[in-house]
Design an enzyme around this catalytic site. Structure first.
Site, PDB file in Angstrom:
ATOM      1  N   ASN A  91       5.509  -4.534  -3.273  1.00  0.00           N
ATOM      2  CA  ASN A  91       5.577  -5.110  -1.932  1.00  0.00           C
ATOM      3  C   ASN A  91       4.164  -5.517  -1.539  1.00  0.00           C
ATOM      4  O   ASN A  91       3.342  -4.661  -1.240  1.00  0.00           O
ATOM      5  CB  ASN A  91       6.150  -4.078  -0.948  1.00  0.00           C
ATOM      6  CG  ASN A  91       6.091  -4.572   0.487  1.00  0.00           C
ATOM      7  OD1 ASN A  91       5.887  -5.766   0.738  1.00  0.00           O
ATOM      8  ND2 ASN A  91       6.247  -3.659   1.436  1.00  0.00           N
ATOM      9  N   TRP A  92       3.916  -6.800  -1.549  1.00  0.00           N
ATOM     10  CA  TRP A  92       2.545  -7.278  -1.310  1.00  0.00           C
ATOM     11  C   TRP A  92       2.151  -7.292   0.155  1.00  0.00           C
ATOM     12  O   TRP A  92       0.994  -7.528   0.490  1.00  0.00           O
ATOM     13  CB  TRP A  92       2.392  -8.684  -1.914  1.00  0.00           C
ATOM     14  CG  TRP A  92       2.228  -8.649  -3.401  1.00  0.00           C
ATOM     15  CD1 TRP A  92       2.291  -7.541  -4.216  1.00  0.00           C
ATOM     16  CD2 TRP A  92       1.942  -9.759  -4.256  1.00  0.00           C
ATOM     17  NE1 TRP A  92       2.072  -7.900  -5.517  1.00  0.00           N
ATOM     18  CE2 TRP A  92       1.858  -9.263  -5.573  1.00  0.00           C
ATOM     19  CE3 TRP A  92       1.762 -11.120  -4.031  1.00  0.00           C
ATOM     20  CZ2 TRP A  92       1.586 -10.086  -6.666  1.00  0.00           C
ATOM     21  CZ3 TRP A  92       1.488 -11.942  -5.116  1.00  0.00           C
ATOM     22  CH2 TRP A  92       1.401 -11.417  -6.426  1.00  0.00           C
ATOM     23  N   LYS A  93       3.083  -7.114   1.063  1.00  0.00           N
ATOM     24  CA  LYS A  93       2.761  -7.130   2.495  1.00  0.00           C
ATOM     25  C   LYS A  93       1.980  -8.414   2.827  1.00  0.00           C
ATOM     26  O   LYS A  93       2.265  -9.447   2.236  1.00  0.00           O
ATOM     27  CB  LYS A  93       1.998  -5.861   2.875  1.00  0.00           C
ATOM     28  CG  LYS A  93       2.709  -4.606   2.314  1.00  0.00           C
ATOM     29  CD  LYS A  93       2.123  -3.323   2.782  1.00  0.00           C
ATOM     30  CE  LYS A  93       2.886  -2.168   2.122  1.00  0.00           C
ATOM     31  NZ  LYS A  93       2.503  -0.870   2.635  1.00  0.00           N
ATOM     32  N   HIS A 133      11.429  -2.132   6.321  1.00  0.00           N
ATOM     33  CA  HIS A 133      10.177  -1.460   5.946  1.00  0.00           C
ATOM     34  C   HIS A 133       9.575  -0.781   7.181  1.00  0.00           C
ATOM     35  O   HIS A 133       9.678  -1.307   8.294  1.00  0.00           O
ATOM     36  CB  HIS A 133       9.186  -2.464   5.354  1.00  0.00           C
ATOM     37  CG  HIS A 133       8.018  -1.789   4.720  1.00  0.00           C
ATOM     38  ND1 HIS A 133       6.945  -1.350   5.453  1.00  0.00           N
ATOM     39  CD2 HIS A 133       7.781  -1.425   3.432  1.00  0.00           C
ATOM     40  CE1 HIS A 133       6.086  -0.743   4.632  1.00  0.00           C
ATOM     41  NE2 HIS A 133       6.567  -0.785   3.408  1.00  0.00           N
ATOM     42  N   GLU A 185       6.705  -0.661   8.293  1.00  0.00           N
ATOM     43  CA  GLU A 185       5.782  -1.498   9.072  1.00  0.00           C
ATOM     44  C   GLU A 185       6.550  -2.454   9.985  1.00  0.00           C
ATOM     45  O   GLU A 185       6.086  -2.787  11.071  1.00  0.00           O
ATOM     46  CB  GLU A 185       4.840  -2.261   8.119  1.00  0.00           C
ATOM     47  CG  GLU A 185       3.788  -1.318   7.543  1.00  0.00           C
ATOM     48  CD  GLU A 185       3.382  -1.622   6.114  1.00  0.00           C
ATOM     49  OE1 GLU A 185       3.590  -2.752   5.652  1.00  0.00           O
ATOM     50  OE2 GLU A 185       2.857  -0.700   5.456  1.00  0.00           O
ATOM     51  N   GLU A 197      10.381   5.906   1.620  1.00  0.00           N
ATOM     52  CA  GLU A 197       8.939   5.761   1.820  1.00  0.00           C
ATOM     53  C   GLU A 197       8.496   6.612   3.011  1.00  0.00           C
ATOM     54  O   GLU A 197       8.593   6.174   4.158  1.00  0.00           O
ATOM     55  CB  GLU A 197       8.578   4.301   2.095  1.00  0.00           C
ATOM     56  CG  GLU A 197       8.952   3.357   0.973  1.00  0.00           C
ATOM     57  CD  GLU A 197       8.104   2.089   1.005  1.00  0.00           C
ATOM     58  OE1 GLU A 197       7.480   1.807  -0.010  1.00  0.00           O
ATOM     59  OE2 GLU A 197       8.055   1.421   2.046  1.00  0.00           O
ATOM     60  N   GLY A 248      -0.161   3.740   2.127  1.00  0.00           N
ATOM     61  CA  GLY A 248      -1.514   3.203   2.276  1.00  0.00           C
ATOM     62  C   GLY A 248      -2.558   4.241   2.651  1.00  0.00           C
ATOM     63  O   GLY A 248      -3.671   3.899   3.042  1.00  0.00           O
ATOM     64  N   SER A 268       1.654   5.226  -1.795  1.00  0.00           N
ATOM     65  CA  SER A 268       0.499   5.535  -2.638  1.00  0.00           C
ATOM     66  C   SER A 268       0.850   5.770  -4.106  1.00  0.00           C
ATOM     67  O   SER A 268       0.225   6.601  -4.767  1.00  0.00           O
ATOM     68  CB  SER A 268      -0.282   6.726  -2.057  1.00  0.00           C
ATOM     69  OG  SER A 268      -0.746   6.416  -0.758  1.00  0.00           O
ATOM     70  N   GLY A 275       2.808  -0.634  -3.017  1.00  0.00           N
ATOM     71  CA  GLY A 275       2.030  -1.545  -2.180  1.00  0.00           C
ATOM     72  C   GLY A 275       0.730  -1.923  -2.860  1.00  0.00           C
ATOM     73  O   GLY A 275       0.704  -2.741  -3.783  1.00  0.00           O
ATOM     74  N   GLY A 276      -0.357  -1.293  -2.452  1.00  0.00           N
ATOM     75  CA  GLY A 276      -1.705  -1.628  -2.906  1.00  0.00           C
ATOM     76  C   GLY A 276      -1.850  -1.773  -4.419  1.00  0.00           C
ATOM     77  O   GLY A 276      -2.508  -2.703  -4.901  1.00  0.00           O
TER      78      GLY A 276
HETATM   79  P1  13P Z   1       1.152   1.755  -0.716  1.00  0.00           P
HETATM   80  O1  13P Z   1       1.590   1.832  -2.177  1.00  0.00           O
HETATM   81  O2  13P Z   1      -0.003   0.829  -0.525  1.00  0.00           O
HETATM   82  O3  13P Z   1       0.969   3.119  -0.143  1.00  0.00           O
HETATM   83  O4  13P Z   1       2.378   1.077   0.074  1.00  0.00           O
HETATM   84  C1  13P Z   1       3.657   1.553  -0.093  1.00  0.00           C
HETATM   85  C2  13P Z   1       4.619   0.651   0.587  1.00  0.00           C
HETATM   86  O5  13P Z   1       4.705   0.612   1.799  1.00  0.00           O
HETATM   87  C3  13P Z   1       5.467  -0.206  -0.250  1.00  0.00           C
HETATM   88  O6  13P Z   1       6.459  -0.817   0.502  1.00  0.00           O
END
Ligand code: 13P
Length: 250
Positions: A9-11, A95, A97, A167, A173, A213, A234-235
């Site tokens: 998920n690149w956000k 999600h 966020e 999640e 993050g 993470s 994510g990251g």
């Molecule tokens: P991180 O892997 O950066 O913690 O993000 C997780 C996430 O929200 C994937 O949707």
């Protein structure tokens, strides 16, 4: 057997230029891998190019959200028809966020899921508790509420096109991963809840990803748990050389 599903998920990261660079590199790295399902969710503006670039590969392209109406006066929203037209493989819905910053609720998550399925789009539905909720000891209450609200009226047949992503918000993050034991406990609770809601067979077949993470160093431990069937990353999914390590370990 549930097939592992590793999705990035690149956000709000990676421009079109960076997406093209990533895919050129990633396409070479994943050649021949077909025992794990994998894909990325770039920003909306990159979807058409990304979809074109992965033709002839096993790379799935996901969208990060979708609105629950087909068309109309909803400035800046993206409709299921637009995603379907691009042959998008999955839509991420709910999600944390989106819930935290953009007012998404279990009810709007449910509307989006129904609309996506109506148009033949597969769904990755995200749920998870906040740090405060975990500290208050109400993790399971929160997960059950999100499952019951988000999956209201969803049938066993429809569940075949839904993946659940667990999640924990406090692990997103932050570099703080849930321990494999904590992640497994919650994923098992989610599976048992789906069993009560929709049936045992559905629960046994539904794939549950862990997100928060995830990185190459913790992938094996997390993915080794009985009820964890993949990761929403994510990251660590933004660079092809890191993301491929997660896929290889899975
Ligand atoms: P991180 O892997 O950066 O913690 O993000 C997780 C996430 O929200 C994937 O949707």
């Amino acid at each position: 057997m549930r097939k592992m599903f590793i999705a990035g998920n690149w956000k709000m990261n990676n421009t079109l230029t960076e997406t093209v660079e990533f895919l050129n590199e990633f396409k070479e790295l994943v050649k021949g891998i077909d025992n794990v399902e994998y894909g990325i969710a770039p920003s909306f503006v990159c979807l058409p190019v990304a979809k074109e670039m992965v033709k002839g590969t096993n790379i799935k392209i996901l969208s990060q959200n979708m609105f629950y109406e087909d068309k109309g006066a909803y400035t800046a929203e993206i409709s299921p028809l637009m995603l379907k037209d691009l042959n998008i493989d999955y839509v991420i819905i709910g999600h944390s966020e989106r819930r935290q910053y953009f007012g998404e609720t279990d009810e709007t998550v449910n509307k989006r899921i129904k609309k996506a399925l109506e148009h033949g789009l597969k769904v990755v539905m995200c749920i998870g508790e906040s740090l405060k909720e975990r500290e208050q000891g109400i993790t399971n209450i929160v997960l059950e509420k999100q499952l019951k609200g988000g999956l209201a009226d969803i049938t066993a047949e429809q569940m075949k096109n839904i993946v659940i992503a667990y999640e924990p918000v406090w692990a997103i993050g932050t570099g703080k991963t849930a321990t494999s034991e904590e992640a497994q406990t919650s994923c098992l609770f989610i599976r048992n809840t789906v069993s009560q809601m929709i049936g045992k067979e559905t629960a046994e077949n539904v794939r549950i990803q862990y997100g928060g993470s995830v990185k190459p160093a913790n992938t094996e431990e997390l993915m080794g748990q009985n009820d964890i069937d993949g990761a929403l990353v994510g990251g660590a999914s933004l660079k092809a050389d890191t993301f491929i390590q997660i896929i290889n370990k899975a």
